[in-house]
Write a protein that holds these residues in place. Structure first.
Motif, mmCIF file in Angstrom:
data_model
loop_
_atom_site.group_PDB
_atom_site.id
_atom_site.type_symbol
_atom_site.label_atom_id
_atom_site.label_comp_id
_atom_site.label_asym_id
_atom_site.label_seq_id
_atom_site.Cartn_x
_atom_site.Cartn_y
_atom_site.Cartn_z
ATOM 1 N N PRO A 23 -4.980 -35.832 -25.868
ATOM 2 C CA PRO A 23 -6.016 -36.699 -26.425
ATOM 3 C C PRO A 23 -5.425 -37.447 -27.610
ATOM 4 O O PRO A 23 -4.616 -36.901 -28.365
ATOM 5 N N LYS A 24 -5.818 -38.703 -27.789
ATOM 6 C CA LYS A 24 -5.187 -39.533 -28.807
ATOM 7 C C LYS A 24 -5.324 -38.952 -30.214
ATOM 8 O O LYS A 24 -4.445 -39.150 -31.058
ATOM 9 N N ILE A 25 -6.397 -38.243 -30.442
ATOM 10 C CA ILE A 25 -6.583 -37.672 -31.772
ATOM 11 C C ILE A 25 -5.581 -36.558 -32.053
ATOM 12 O O ILE A 25 -5.377 -36.153 -33.197
ATOM 13 N N GLN A 26 -4.908 -36.059 -30.996
ATOM 14 C CA GLN A 26 -3.912 -35.005 -31.137
ATOM 15 C C GLN A 26 -2.503 -35.512 -30.837
ATOM 16 O O GLN A 26 -1.615 -34.726 -30.514
ATOM 17 N N LYS A 27 -2.290 -36.790 -30.960
ATOM 18 C CA LYS A 27 -0.988 -37.367 -30.598
ATOM 19 C C LYS A 27 0.118 -36.792 -31.488
ATOM 20 O O LYS A 27 -0.102 -36.432 -32.645
ATOM 21 N N PRO A 28 1.345 -36.694 -30.960
ATOM 22 C CA PRO A 28 2.462 -36.144 -31.734
ATOM 23 C C PRO A 28 2.895 -37.101 -32.847
ATOM 24 O O PRO A 28 2.624 -38.308 -32.791
ATOM 25 N N ASN A 29 3.576 -36.551 -33.845
ATOM 26 C CA ASN A 29 4.058 -37.372 -34.959
ATOM 27 C C ASN A 29 5.124 -38.363 -34.501
ATOM 28 O O ASN A 29 5.249 -39.459 -35.054
ATOM 29 N N ILE A 30 5.933 -37.981 -33.518
ATOM 30 C CA ILE A 30 6.961 -38.846 -32.965
ATOM 31 C C ILE A 30 6.498 -39.360 -31.606
ATOM 32 O O ILE A 30 6.106 -38.573 -30.741
ATOM 33 N N SER A 31 6.539 -40.650 -31.414
ATOM 34 C CA SER A 31 6.122 -41.205 -30.132
ATOM 35 C C SER A 31 7.022 -40.678 -29.016
ATOM 36 O O SER A 31 8.252 -40.646 -29.159
ATOM 37 N N PRO A 32 6.446 -40.263 -27.892
ATOM 38 C CA PRO A 32 7.266 -39.806 -26.755
ATOM 39 C C PRO A 32 8.274 -40.855 -26.287
ATOM 40 O O PRO A 32 9.290 -40.509 -25.688
ATOM 41 N N ARG A 33 8.002 -42.120 -26.573
ATOM 42 C CA ARG A 33 8.937 -43.172 -26.165
ATOM 43 C C ARG A 33 10.288 -42.996 -26.852
ATOM 44 O O ARG A 33 11.338 -43.347 -26.291
ATOM 45 N N GLU A 34 10.282 -42.432 -28.070
ATOM 46 C CA GLU A 34 11.522 -42.266 -28.830
ATOM 47 C C GLU A 34 12.461 -41.233 -28.216
ATOM 48 O O GLU A 34 13.645 -41.193 -28.561
ATOM 49 N N ILE A 35 11.947 -40.393 -27.328
ATOM 50 C CA ILE A 35 12.824 -39.419 -26.657
ATOM 51 C C ILE A 35 12.951 -39.736 -25.168
ATOM 52 O O ILE A 35 13.317 -38.884 -24.361
ATOM 53 N N GLY A 36 12.627 -40.978 -24.816
ATOM 54 C CA GLY A 36 12.882 -41.441 -23.457
ATOM 55 C C GLY A 36 11.769 -41.266 -22.454
ATOM 56 O O GLY A 36 12.004 -41.443 -21.248
ATOM 57 N N LEU A 37 10.573 -40.935 -22.880
ATOM 58 C CA LEU A 37 9.446 -40.788 -21.952
ATOM 59 C C LEU A 37 8.758 -42.131 -21.748
ATOM 60 O O LEU A 37 8.801 -43.011 -22.621
ATOM 61 N N PHE B 95 7.198 -29.793 -30.983
ATOM 62 C CA PHE B 95 7.124 -31.083 -30.301
ATOM 63 C C PHE B 95 6.073 -31.990 -30.955
ATOM 64 O O PHE B 95 6.324 -33.180 -31.172
ATOM 65 N N PHE B 96 4.911 -31.442 -31.230
ATOM 66 C CA PHE B 96 3.819 -32.287 -31.713
ATOM 67 C C PHE B 96 3.807 -32.489 -33.230
ATOM 68 O O PHE B 96 3.233 -33.469 -33.714
ATOM 69 N N GLU B 97 4.432 -31.583 -33.972
ATOM 70 C CA GLU B 97 4.329 -31.666 -35.434
ATOM 71 C C GLU B 97 5.614 -32.084 -36.130
ATOM 72 O O GLU B 97 5.585 -32.497 -37.299
ATOM 73 N N SER B 98 6.765 -31.967 -35.450
ATOM 74 C CA SER B 98 8.027 -32.353 -36.081
ATOM 75 C C SER B 98 8.077 -33.868 -36.320
ATOM 76 O O SER B 98 7.492 -34.647 -35.564
ATOM 77 N N LYS B 99 8.830 -34.255 -37.352
ATOM 78 C CA LYS B 99 8.941 -35.674 -37.703
ATOM 79 C C LYS B 99 10.330 -36.228 -37.414
ATOM 80 O O LYS B 99 10.623 -37.376 -37.754
ATOM 81 N N GLY B 100 11.165 -35.395 -36.807
ATOM 82 C CA GLY B 100 12.496 -35.851 -36.424
ATOM 83 C C GLY B 100 12.616 -35.943 -34.922
ATOM 84 O O GLY B 100 12.295 -34.991 -34.199
ATOM 85 N N ALA B 101 13.102 -37.085 -34.410
ATOM 86 C CA ALA B 101 13.176 -37.292 -32.963
ATOM 87 C C ALA B 101 14.089 -36.279 -32.287
ATOM 88 O O ALA B 101 13.804 -35.828 -31.168
ATOM 89 N N SER B 102 15.194 -35.905 -32.963
ATOM 90 C CA SER B 102 16.121 -34.946 -32.342
ATOM 91 C C SER B 102 15.462 -33.577 -32.176
ATOM 92 O O SER B 102 15.666 -32.905 -31.153
ATOM 93 N N ASP B 103 14.674 -33.150 -33.162
ATOM 94 C CA ASP B 103 13.956 -31.866 -33.060
ATOM 95 C C ASP B 103 12.937 -31.893 -31.931
ATOM 96 O O ASP B 103 12.778 -30.924 -31.182
#
Length: 630
Positions: free
Chosen positions: A601-615, A577-585
């Motif tokens: 914490p913002k310094i640990q934010k995922p590579n893909i914004s949660p908004r891209e998967i509907g959050l 979830f946090f390290e993948s660069k593909g939204a589908s993954d």
């Protein structure tokens, strides 16, 4: 005073058991009227007992007050500075950032009701953990305005420390009838450390090394609630067992069943050694009574009956909260001695181990036995420290053991507590079986108090008695002094920032209590090099369920590993979830978690914004973002 304090310990256990029963039956609120009724019921006897206390400010009273006040204050110094605020940040010293957050998370889970789930492994039943130490604090937290932090770090540690000193004092008093032996037993319980300071001084000219020989000393057990509770319950169990053997009585028997039966729920190691010791003694009692039975003099096998009934209660409390899987013990003889010798953080005698291996290869049995025996001797005396003086009374008790059932039980607890860790390790965290050693050290402190009092009587001249006592104290306290210097000569070990506390409070107040939170995987390589690191940069802990009162998908891998959960598969999903660069993954990974909140914490934010998967973003400040599934 004896009735008040020892009765208070029994009351603590009874209220814990009663609270747990009410929680299981989904009627925890009944603990309030029950507590009120019990308070009214014991009010008159309590007041009468208080009025019967006659304090004479003589030497004995002054010494007793001094030892207890200083001893309790020193124990509180191990834990009470943690859970306080510095410039709005919540700070922790020692391992409290991990251990305390786990226990407070359990308190929050207990408040939600039965069946208990693992707050750091959402959706799974809580198994393979002795959570009884958190039941009564959870109930007090649920029905009073006292905060979890004050309950865990200050209120209950004060009570536990008083109970520890009282149980050591009154057990020794009942064994010997001597005030001197009793107060010295308390001194050894509160103040005595190991001989680790000798090793650290020779290695680097420092005074430290409390657990360099593996055993954690009783004086620092206030930082581990299950441990300090099991310490005073072992002593209290022995106290009432001695009363039972001397005075008989159904009440004493019932109290013994209560204490021994619940002990495993507080700490399985303590319950195991004490019940095993009593059971073995019960078999010996049965053998001794055989002639009486044959002659028609029927005697009830009291100790076996006690073991049986206590065992049933222990099983009722333990097995429903056990996974029933493979054994958590691994047969690995001599591992503690081997690691004590070779580990750089311990003795670091690598040449010793190389010699031993050479002698084994050469089949030089005599030299192998010598080295192994020397290692055992170092292990034995190193852990005991100045408690080794208790060997004099140990020999006396050993001689009495086949004539006196209590002496046999006392000896067996000591022997089992050192033999079991020499043979077995625990799955997950191998060194956890070293906790057996604490009962070996604890009971040797009682014997040391008795031996010290006897030695002082042999030294007839006061000047010799003062010199002997001074030398004893000077040699017993260095590791404890070193521990406090090590803890507080540096900044706090971990913190939760003011902004993060704000985020956690928002989650607690604005989400459903059954929501599940997905958090970033712990990154041991991050290290932002803060003097006091953020708790997520320090170690993997249960701080989010602690302060949000919400379960997390998976945090605190070490605790989950100890309890036998398969945390690695969940950890891999978190990484996806946090390290993948593909939204589908990322979307697939999130769907597997059954989580509906993402916290980071913002310094640990995922590579893909949660908004891209509907959050949707529901909270943000300068440190933290919180997202929620639509």
């Amino acid at each position: 005073m004896e009735k008040l304090l020892m009765g208070g310990i029994v009351g603590f256990v009874a209220l814990t058991l009663l609270s747990y029963i009410f929680i299981v039956l989904h009627i925890p609120f009944l603990i309030i009227p029950i507590s009120i009724i019990l308070t009214i019921w014991i009010y008159k006897p309590f007041i009468a007992e208080v009025r019967n206390i006659r304090l004479k400010f003589d030497f004995q009273t002054i010494i007793t007050i001094l030892v207890f006040v200083v001893g309790i204050a020193i124990q509180l110094a191990v834990i009470s500075p943690s859970g306080t605020y510095q410039n709005g940040d919540l700070v922790f010293w020692s391992a409290h950032g991990h251990d305390a957050t786990w226990h407070i998370a359990l308190m929050e889970e207990i408040k939600k009701g039965y069946p208990l789930q693992n707050p750091s492994f959402a959706g799974q039943k809580l198994v393979n953990y002795h959570f009884f130490s958190d039941v009564l604090p959870a109930m007090v937290s649920k029905y009073t305005p006292i905060s979890n932090l004050d309950l865990y770090f200050r209120v209950f540690p004060l009570i536990y420390s008083l109970f520890l000193g009282a149980s050591a004092f009154y057990l020794t008093k009942r064994m010997t009838g001597s005030f001197g032996a009793s107060i010295w037993a308390v001194v050894f319980t509160y103040f005595a450390g190991s001989f680790g300071f000798i090793v650290t001084y020779l290695k680097n000219k420092t005074i430290a090394g409390e657990s360099i020989f593996w055993a954690t000393q009783p004086q620092s057990s206030s930082g581990n609630p299950p441990q300090i509770i099991s310490n005073f319950l072992v002593l209290t169990g022995l106290y009432f067992l001695l009363k039972l053997l001397r005075e008989k009585g159904k009440l004493n028997f019932a109290i013994c069943v209560l204490l021994l039966g619940t002990l495993s729920a507080f700490k399985i190691y303590a319950g195991f050694v004490l019940l095993l010791a009593i059971g073995m003694t019960g078999i010996w009692q049965l053998i001794k009574n055989k002639q009486s039975l044959q002659s028609g003099d029927r005697k009830t096998p009291q100790l076996l009956l006690l073991t049986f009934l206590s065992g049933i209660l222990a099983a009722i409390l333990y097995f429903p909260n056990s996974s029933g899987g493979a054994s958590f013990l691994i047969f690995q003889p001599w591992w503690y001695i081997r690691t004590m010798i070779v580990e750089p953080s311990r003795l670091n005698f690598l040449d010793w181990e190389l010699k031993r291996q050479t002698y084994v290869y050469e089949h030089n049995l005599k030299r192998v036995i010598f080295l192994e025996g020397l290692g055992l001797t170092i292990f034995f005396f190193g852990n005991l420290g100045m408690r080794f003086i208790g060997l004099f009374d140990f020999i006396k008790q050993a001689k009495l053991s086949f004539k006196n059932y209590f002496s046999l039980i006392f000896m067996l607890v000591i022997i089992l507590s050192i033999v079991l860790p020499l043979l077995f390790l625990q799955r997950g965290v191998a060194g956890n079986t070293s906790q057996f050693l604490q009962y070996f050290v604890l009971l040797f402190g009682i014997l040391a108090g008795i031996s010290t009092n006897y030695s002082l009587k042999l030294l007839k001249y006061p000047v010799y008695q003062i010199l002997f006592s001074t030398l004893l104290v000077v040699l017993m306290v260095p590791t404890q002094a070193g521990l406090y210097h090590e803890l507080y000569s540096r900044p706090a070990f971990a913190k939760i920032s003011k902004n993060e506390l704000e985020a956690l409070r928002f989650v607690k107040e604005n989400t459903n209590e059954n929501d599940v939170i997905l958090t970033p995987p712990y990154n041991s390589d991050l290290n932002l090099k803060d003097s006091t690191p953020n708790i997520w940069d320090w170690f993997d802990t249960s701080y989010i369920p602690t302060f949000s009162s919400r379960r997390v998908y998976m945090d605190d891998y070490e605790q989950n590993d100890i309890m036998g959960y398969d945390y690695k598969s969940r950890l891999e999903i978190k990484r996806l979830f946090f390290e993948s660069k593909g939204a589908s993954d990322v979307d697939k990974a999130f769907s597997k978690t059954n989580a509906n909140i993402v916290y980071f914490p913002k310094i640990q934010k995922p590579n893909i914004s949660p908004r891209e998967i509907g959050l949707s973003l529901i909270f943000e400040n300068s440190d933290v973002e919180v997202w929620k599934a639509n």
